[in-house]
Scaffold this active site. Structure first.
Site, short mmCIF file in Angstrom:
data_model
loop_
_atom_site.label_atom_id
_atom_site.label_comp_id
_atom_site.label_asym_id
_atom_site.label_seq_id
_atom_site.Cartn_x
_atom_site.Cartn_y
_atom_site.Cartn_z
CD GLU A 1 40.32 -8.14 39.68
OE1 GLU A 1 39.35 -8.57 39.03
OE2 GLU A 1 40.29 -7.99 40.93
CG ASN B 1 33.56 -6.91 39.03
OD1 ASN B 1 33.26 -7.78 38.22
ND2 ASN B 1 34.77 -6.38 39.11
CG HIS C 1 38.09 -4.13 37.86
ND1 HIS C 1 39.13 -4.91 38.29
CD2 HIS C 1 37.25 -3.99 38.91
CE1 HIS C 1 38.89 -5.25 39.56
NE2 HIS C 1 37.78 -4.70 39.95
CB SER D 1 38.10 -4.93 51.19
OG SER D 1 39.10 -5.70 50.55
CD GLU E 1 36.82 -1.03 42.17
OE1 GLU E 1 35.99 -1.61 42.88
OE2 GLU E 1 37.33 -1.56 41.17
CE LYS F 1 36.64 -8.35 41.44
NZ LYS F 1 37.80 -8.04 42.28
N GLY G 1 40.14 -7.01 47.00
CA GLY G 1 40.28 -8.44 47.28
C GLY G 1 41.28 -8.75 48.39
P1 PGA Z 1 36.50 -6.64 46.43
O1 PGA Z 1 36.58 -6.21 44.88
O2 PGA Z 1 35.21 -6.06 46.97
O3 PGA Z 1 36.53 -8.13 46.42
O4 PGA Z 1 37.68 -6.03 47.09
C1 PGA Z 1 36.20 -4.93 44.47
C2 PGA Z 1 36.35 -4.83 42.97
O5 PGA Z 1 37.25 -5.48 42.41
O6 PGA Z 1 35.58 -4.12 42.31
#
Ligand code: PGA
Length: 249
Positions: free
Chosen positions: A96, A9, A94, A212, A166, A11, A172
């Site tokens: 976010e 992803n 997601h 992560s 997740e 983003k 992140g």
């Molecule tokens: P990250 O993001 O690997 O940077 O933690 C995962 C995601 O948002 O799908």
């Protein structure tokens, strides 16, 4: 045998030139793998990605879409627009989108229904916040996220669904769920789906872990029996890191 998937992803990262450069590198360096490999660049670069990856097994997904067929929804993208440029997979839910753009279970359930009507593949994301885990509500939160958006589906719809657990506190942040925590939740998810639908659906659905995942922890997380791959954020922006994660499956 469940389908293994490693999905990146991207983003809101990578302009056109950067997108082209990363796609070229990924296509050239992709190792032999039993996993499906997916990348989700930003909307404006999806067409470029589809064209660049025409001769690659790497698939392209969108990071979001609107539920409506078309109409007065300024700034939004429809399923047909995605399909029209060759994008058949969409990430929905997601964290976010949920926390920064107010997407709730009701809205997500509409998006899921539209994607299914359009015969798209869905990577459906969900997961608890840190508070939920601290108060030991994480199983209840995950169960209600699944129930509200997915439990109204028909059994046949599950062929189009990939789940991505997740935990929000791991996205992140550099903090990963331990492989045991991931396994525990993935097993719980299968149990919940088995109870709501049947054991076959629960056994066959691909469940990704996200939060992560990095080259140095992917192997251990992916080694867990109910973890079928990963949804990768930060580490999907660097070809070598992403390829190391693909190799870890
Ligand atoms: P990250 O993001 O690997 O940077 O933690 C995962 C995601 O948002 O799908």
């Amino acid at each position: 045998m469940r389908t293994k998937i490693v999905a990146g992803n991207w983003k809101m990262n990578k302009n056109l030139e950067e997108t082209e450069a990363l796609l070229a590198e990924l296509a050239a360096k992709l190792p032999d793998t039993r996993a499906e490999v997916v990348v989700a660049p930003t909307f404006v670069n999806l067409s470029t990605a589809v064209n660049h990856l025409e001769n690659s097994i790497i698939q392209v997904a969108a990071q979001n879409m609107h539920f409506a067929e078309d109409g007065a929804f300024t700034g939004e993208i429809s399923a047909d627009m995605l399909l029209n440029i060759g994008v058949e997979t969409v990430i929905l839910g997601h964290s976010e989108r949920r926390s920064l753009f107010g997407e709730d279970d009701e809205l997500l359930s509409k998006k899921v229904k539209t994607a299914l009507v359009k015969d798209m593949k869905i990577i459906f994301c969900f997961g608890e916040e840190l508070e939920d885990r601290k108060s030991e509500n994480h199983f209840a939160v995950v169960e209600s996220q699944l129930k509200n958006a997915l439990f109204g589906l028909n059994k046949a719809d599950w062929k189009q669904i990939v789940l991505a657990y997740e935990p929000v506190w791991a996205i992140g942040t550099g903090e990963t769920a331990s492989p045991e925590q991931a396994q525990e939740m993935h097993a719980f998810i299968r149990k919940t789906i088995a109870a709501a639908f049947d054991a076959k659906i629960a056994d066959e659905v691909t469940i990704l872990y996200g939060g992560s995942v990095k080259p140095n922890n992917a192997k251990e997380i992916f080694s867990k029996p109910d973890v079928d791959g990963g949804l990768i954020g930060g580490a999907s922006l660097k070809c070598n890191d992403f390829m190391e994660i693909v190799k870890a499956i």
